[in-house]
Design an enzyme around this catalytic site. Structure first.
Site, PDB file in Angstrom:
ATOM      1  N   LYS A  96       0.974  -1.016  -0.201  1.00 55.84           N
ATOM      2  CA  LYS A  96      -0.017  -0.036  -0.346  1.00 55.84           C
ATOM      3  C   LYS A  96       0.537   1.036  -0.020  1.00 55.84           C
ATOM      4  O   LYS A  96       2.284   1.131   0.763  1.00 55.84           O
ATOM      5  CB  LYS A  96      -0.909   0.239   1.469  1.00 55.84           C
ATOM      6  CG  LYS A  96      -1.398   1.337   1.438  1.00 55.84           C
ATOM      7  CD  LYS A  96      -2.530   1.248   0.774  1.00 55.84           C
ATOM      8  CE  LYS A  96      -3.121   3.182   0.816  1.00 55.84           C
ATOM      9  NZ  LYS A  96      -4.501   3.605  -0.483  1.00 55.84           N
ATOM     10  N   ASN A 148     -13.806   4.772  -5.048  1.00 52.50           N
ATOM     11  CA  ASN A 148     -13.078   4.960  -3.615  1.00 52.50           C
ATOM     12  C   ASN A 148     -12.506   6.219  -2.998  1.00 52.50           C
ATOM     13  O   ASN A 148     -12.074   6.721  -4.345  1.00 52.50           O
ATOM     14  CB  ASN A 148     -11.592   4.375  -2.904  1.00 52.50           C
ATOM     15  CG  ASN A 148     -10.609   4.526  -4.171  1.00 52.50           C
ATOM     16  OD1 ASN A 148      -9.891   4.757  -3.193  1.00 52.50           O
ATOM     17  ND2 ASN A 148     -10.284   4.512  -5.236  1.00 52.50           N
ATOM     18  N   MET A 207     -10.029   6.110   0.308  1.00 51.99           N
ATOM     19  CA  MET A 207      -9.667   5.913   0.733  1.00 51.99           C
ATOM     20  C   MET A 207      -8.925   7.257   1.615  1.00 51.99           C
ATOM     21  O   MET A 207      -9.092   6.890   3.165  1.00 51.99           O
ATOM     22  CB  MET A 207      -8.750   4.869   0.171  1.00 51.99           C
ATOM     23  CG  MET A 207      -9.479   3.720  -0.137  1.00 51.99           C
ATOM     24  SD  MET A 207     -10.147   2.823   0.534  1.00 51.99           S
ATOM     25  CE  MET A 207      -9.837   2.367   2.074  1.00 51.99           C
ATOM     26  N   CYS A 222      -3.052   9.836  -6.362  1.00 50.71           N
ATOM     27  CA  CYS A 222      -3.494   9.758  -5.011  1.00 50.71           C
ATOM     28  C   CYS A 222      -4.956  10.985  -5.452  1.00 50.71           C
ATOM     29  O   CYS A 222      -4.680  11.714  -5.501  1.00 50.71           O
ATOM     30  CB  CYS A 222      -3.669   9.716  -3.908  1.00 50.71           C
ATOM     31  SG  CYS A 222      -4.895   9.687  -3.064  1.00 50.71           S
TER      32      CYS A 222
END
Ligand code: OXC
Length: 314
Positions: free
Chosen positions: A45, A69, A71, A132
């Site tokens: 991760k 998602n 996260m 991200c």
């Protein structure tokens, strides 16, 4: 009998399949289950300097055509993952070490994280996540071309181990051209196309509501939805980057055929996220079997026989 063996960064892998960072790699138990699976490789991760709780739940939802998602980079911190991979290096010296993924909250933290890896005994491959889409207030680095250039310039002042970058999808030939000309300046081992398609919205009609809590329901989209975009980004960078920068294909791989399509576009390794989350690590056996069947049907002995050989219409 054809072989799925691939060479990547000077190492041999029994097949090109691995998890996408973020899926089945948060804990040592997750990572051990990847190590036991029929994947050719696996990755941690994305790590930050210290552990992060990430965004409030619900933050990952499986939907009919894929996943959404937000996260927010929850992870155990870089020391946790570095300890895991260094331990595996010691216990299984003949195996390829897992890949390490890092995602700093800014250029300074990316430099700090990569210095930790550079100064460690880690002998594997590192993936710098520049894409991200889910940290509130943190735009994706790779959508800022100047920042991407500045980051890579700083990184390659000191980082000498194999390094790849995880990219978001681009949707414009000018962006493919500009990003490729930046990436071609650096001794990158690979680019990984693509991360989730950022800030999509999935609606539960019965509840007339979004389905994830962070960011009013906006989240990265994965799965079947994104295969055409993933294939296009793999192809665009395969045809623009100098040939020693390899491509990892990520996005929409659910079958051996999807895997074949990514390889045809020029990918060397393949990452699976949404479908791995759905199916579990048995997926690697299934997709390897399906992909081998396609090679047999087409009379190919190895992936090298067709990698990157997608035909245009002349
Ligand atoms: O790079 C990332 N891509 C995603 O789709 N989600 C995660 C995350 O939000 O941590 N990170």
């Amino acid at each position: 009998k054809p072989s799925l063996e691939v060479e990547f960064c000077g190492r041999l892998y029994e097949n090109p399949l691995m998890n996408a960072s973020g899926v089945c790699c948060m804990t040592t138990d997750d990572l051990d289950s990847m190590a036991r699976s029929r994947s050719g490789a696996f990755i941690t991760k994305s790590a930050t300097s210290t552990d992060r709780a990430g965004n409030p739940e619900p933050r990952y939802v499986t939907v009919p055509l894929g996943s959404i998602n937000s996260m927010g980079l929850p992870n155990k911190g870089i020391e946790y993952y570095l300890n895991y991979v260094l331990d595996r290096q010691k216990r299984f010296p003949s195996e390829n070490p897992p890949f390490m993924s890092v995602a700093g909250m800014g250029i300074d933290e990316n430099i700090k994280l990569l210095n930790i890896i550079q100064d460690s005994e880690f002998s594997g491959i590192t993936e710098l996540n520049l894409s991200c889409p889910n940290v509130p207030g943190k735009p994706q680095v790779a959508y800022d071309f100047e920042l991407t250039d500045r980051t890579l310039k700083s990184v390659f002042q000191f980082f000498t181990k194999p390094l790849g970058v995880k990219l978001p999808p681009f949707f414009d030939f000018a962006h493919f051209d500009d990003m490729a000309s930046i990436l071609n300046k650096y001794p990158l081992a690979y680019v990984n196309c693509i991360n989730s398609v950022g800030n999509g919205l999935y609606i539960d009609v019965e509840k007339e509501s979004v389905v994830i809590k962070p960011k009013d329901g906006f989240g990265g989209i994965g799965g079947e939805y994104i295969k055409p975009t993933a294939l296009a980004n793999v192809r665009a960078f395969y045809t623009r980057l100098n040939e020693n920068i390899k491509i990892i294909g990520t996005g929409g791989i659910r079958t051996g055929q999807d895997a074949f399509e990514h390889l045809l576009c020029g990918a060397t390794m393949l990452q699976i996220g949404t479908e791995l989350q759905n199916e579990g690590t048995g997926i690697f056996e299934r997709i390897n079997t399906e992909l081998l069947q396609i090679l047999e049907q087409k009379g190919y002995q190895s992936i090298e026989d067709f990698r990157g050989k997608l035909h245009s219409i002349t």
